[in-house]
Design a protein around this motif. Structure first.
Motif, PDB file in Angstrom:
ATOM      1  N   LEU A 170       0.817  -1.212   0.000  1.00 39.99           N
ATOM      2  CA  LEU A 170       0.000   0.000   0.000  1.00 39.99           C
ATOM      3  C   LEU A 170       0.852   1.265   0.000  1.00 39.99           C
ATOM      4  O   LEU A 170       0.341   2.371  -0.161  1.00 39.99           O
ATOM      5  N   GLU A 171       2.164   1.101   0.138  1.00 38.01           N
ATOM      6  CA  GLU A 171       3.063   2.255   0.178  1.00 38.01           C
ATOM      7  C   GLU A 171       3.057   3.074  -1.103  1.00 38.01           C
ATOM      8  O   GLU A 171       3.263   4.273  -1.089  1.00 38.01           O
ATOM      9  N   PHE A 172       2.901   2.379  -2.213  1.00 37.61           N
ATOM     10  CA  PHE A 172       3.071   3.056  -3.495  1.00 37.61           C
ATOM     11  C   PHE A 172       1.727   3.295  -4.187  1.00 37.61           C
ATOM     12  O   PHE A 172       0.891   2.410  -4.231  1.00 37.61           O
ATOM     13  N   GLY A 173       1.544   4.476  -4.722  1.00 38.14           N
ATOM     14  CA  GLY A 173       0.392   4.766  -5.582  1.00 38.14           C
ATOM     15  C   GLY A 173      -0.952   4.633  -4.909  1.00 38.14           C
ATOM     16  O   GLY A 173      -1.889   4.039  -5.457  1.00 38.14           O
ATOM     17  N   ALA A 174      -1.081   5.231  -3.700  1.00 31.07           N
ATOM     18  CA  ALA A 174      -2.315   5.028  -2.921  1.00 31.07           C
ATOM     19  C   ALA A 174      -3.563   5.524  -3.650  1.00 31.07           C
ATOM     20  O   ALA A 174      -4.630   4.905  -3.546  1.00 31.07           O
ATOM     21  N   ASN A 175      -3.453   6.603  -4.413  1.00 29.45           N
ATOM     22  CA  ASN A 175      -4.652   7.090  -5.105  1.00 29.45           C
ATOM     23  C   ASN A 175      -5.211   6.048  -6.060  1.00 29.45           C
ATOM     24  O   ASN A 175      -6.413   5.803  -6.096  1.00 29.45           O
ATOM     25  N   LEU A 176      -4.308   5.462  -6.828  1.00 24.99           N
ATOM     26  CA  LEU A 176      -4.734   4.457  -7.800  1.00 24.99           C
ATOM     27  C   LEU A 176      -5.275   3.228  -7.071  1.00 24.99           C
ATOM     28  O   LEU A 176      -6.271   2.631  -7.472  1.00 24.99           O
ATOM     29  N   ILE A 177      -4.608   2.878  -5.971  1.00 24.99           N
ATOM     30  CA  ILE A 177      -5.061   1.716  -5.202  1.00 24.99           C
ATOM     31  C   ILE A 177      -6.453   1.974  -4.626  1.00 24.99           C
ATOM     32  O   ILE A 177      -7.343   1.114  -4.691  1.00 24.99           O
TER      33      ILE A 177
END
Ligand code: ADP
Length: 458
Positions: A170-177
């Motif tokens: 979840l560290e990377f690209g939270a908006n997309l996630i």
């Protein structure tokens, strides 16, 4: 027994940007390959769609052939079909050169590159007349599949498909996630404890009703000390002592450490904040103080961190040349030899969605020594403290763990681990045998995924 209902095979398509061993950066690449193999072995149909990077490890792709081409997004997209570890992989090669850049990640326009890929993948499915039951996408990089599908492709004839989205980190690209969490039919992450740790995160909290923690497994054929061309002799739990002794000796020689009967701590990791860099450094010094040896295999995407480690390597190689070696690169063959030759694999992560290195360690009879977080907590049970928790999971304790994120924490686990080696070799050897006999394959988790896929279709 008699009541087992035979489900018809499902067709599952993974849209992913990493795949071991041809395009692997971290655990995501391992999971795409090994989960797919496990599900395929259970008689379902699995396909993978991957960008055709110029930097693919092509010698691991069998029967690569041109499949078709189509136009989309203002360019021609060539599709190639090949076999990787027995899986069918469709490689998309847009002729605008988005994947001719010598790397998987690391370009300023990564989001655009992978967004394009996701769209092109759905277009390929549509134009090829595929009707998958499940489209499985992963992390921020293939997250767009979920909303592109629900906003467009579901109306164009791919209507039967359901979208499953997995958070590997979840560290990377939270908006997309966050957006993929909203649009997917089911969402998973890679261990039960991590699913709880992130449950209050704003990307996750509104979607808990469809969110599940399913532990990753490792592929027992890809990681197999009985059949591994990178280690000197084949071994199983029956001859683990002999097998590991031979591997340790070859490892010591290969990296230029003193060949001696000493406890050896291995560390195999991306060098990033997540992995507990300050704890790794401390553990190296502590192991040396306790007369052990250390081999670290790791590389840092951030050049400042890489430099720090180059500096530390120079220092260690001048003061402890016969007992410490830092190999600051990515080296798959060497990783196998370290898993086999080390007594301990240290994983002091600050957070860890699942972690594969502790599982691979056990497959090779190395004792995991880990921080209690995420999937590390779910898979490593301390020999002194976790007997009951292990039993509740149908297991015996299998390693050493610690709380806290400071030096005394690491010391607490590492000191007990090293003392176990020094003070009771027979007991230590029986622990190596025990961890090798535990099943960290996909046998169980793949069934959980199949159940989830079925539930998504209801
Ligand atoms: P993450 O995905 O966060 O990097 P995991 O533990 O899930 O961590 O997966 C890491 C994978 O990458 C493991 O298969 C490990 O063996 C491999 N790996 C990590 N660093 C290296 C390296 N420097 N050389 C070879 N393999 C590595």
């Amino acid at each position: 027994f008699g009541g087992v209902v035979k489900e018809p095979p499902m067709h599952i398509v993974h849209v992913a940007v990493e795949m071991a061993p041809i395009a692997k950066v971290g655990g995501l690449g391992d999971v795409v390959t090994s989960l797919s193999r496990a599900v395929q072995d259970m008689n379902h149909n699995v396909d993978i769609i991957l960008p055709k990077y110029d930097c693919l490890k092509y010698n691991n792709v069998k029967d690569l052939q041109f499949h078709k081409s189509y136009s989309w997004g203002g360019t021609e997209i060539k599709v190639w079909l090949g076999k990787v570890e027995g899986l069918s992989v469709y490689f998309l090669e847009p002729q605008n050169g988005l994947f001719w850049v010598g790397c998987i990640y690391g370009r300023a326009n990564d989001a655009e590159r992978f967004g394009f890929f996701c769209h092109a993948a759905l277009e390929f499915l549509l134009q090829s007349g595929f009707h998958p039951d499940i489209i499985h996408c992963h992390d921020w990089s293939s997250a767009p599949v979920s909303w592109l599908f629900k906003e467009h492709y579901v109306h164009y004839g791919l209507s039967k498909a359901r979208v499953v989205f997995t958070i590997h980190n979840l560290e990377f690209g939270a908006n997309l996630i966050g957006k993929a969490m909203e649009y997917s039919d089911k969402a998973t992450t890679v261990s039960p404890t991590y699913s709880q740790e992130v449950s209050r995160h704003p990307c996750v909290a509104p979607h808990l009703y469809k969110f599940h923690g399913i532990l990753n497994g490792i592929d027992p054929d890809i990681w197999d000390p009985y059949n591994d061309k990178f280690i000197p002799i084949s071994y199983t739990s029956e001859n683990v002592v002999e097998g590991k002794r031979a591997s340790k000796e070859v490892l010591q020689k290969k990296v230029g450490l003193k060949v001696a009967d000493m406890p050896l701590v291995g560390i195999i990791t991306r060098l990033t904040h997540q992995k507990g860099i300050h704890l790794i450094k401390h553990a190296i010094w502590r192991t040396l103080e306790r007369n052990g040896q250390v081999v670290l295999l790791g590389s840092a995407p951030d050049p400042r961190i890489q430099n720090e480690f180059v500096h530390l390597a120079n220092q260690l190689h001048s003061t402890h040349n016969d007992r410490a070696r830092l190999c600051l690169t990515y080296d798959e063959p060497l990783s196998h030899l370290i898993y086999a030759g080390a007594d301990f694999i240290l994983v002091p992560s600050i957070f860890e969605p699942c972690g594969l290195t502790q599982l691979t360690a056990m497959r090779y009879g190395s004792i995991p020594t880990v921080r209690k977080t995420g999937g590390l907590y779910d898979t490593v049970f301390d020999v002194d403290h976790d007997k009951e928790r292990a039993e509740a999971n149908g297991l015996e304790p299998n390693g050493f763990n610690f709380d806290g994120a400071d030096a005394p924490g690491v010391d607490y686990a590492l000191d007990r681990a090293l003392s176990a080696w020094y003070d009771g070799r027979e007991w230590f050897n029986s622990l190596c045998k025990r961890v090798m006999e535990q099943d960290w394959s996909w046998n169980r988790p793949a069934l959980d995924y199949l159940e989830l896929y079925h539930a998504a279709r209801k």
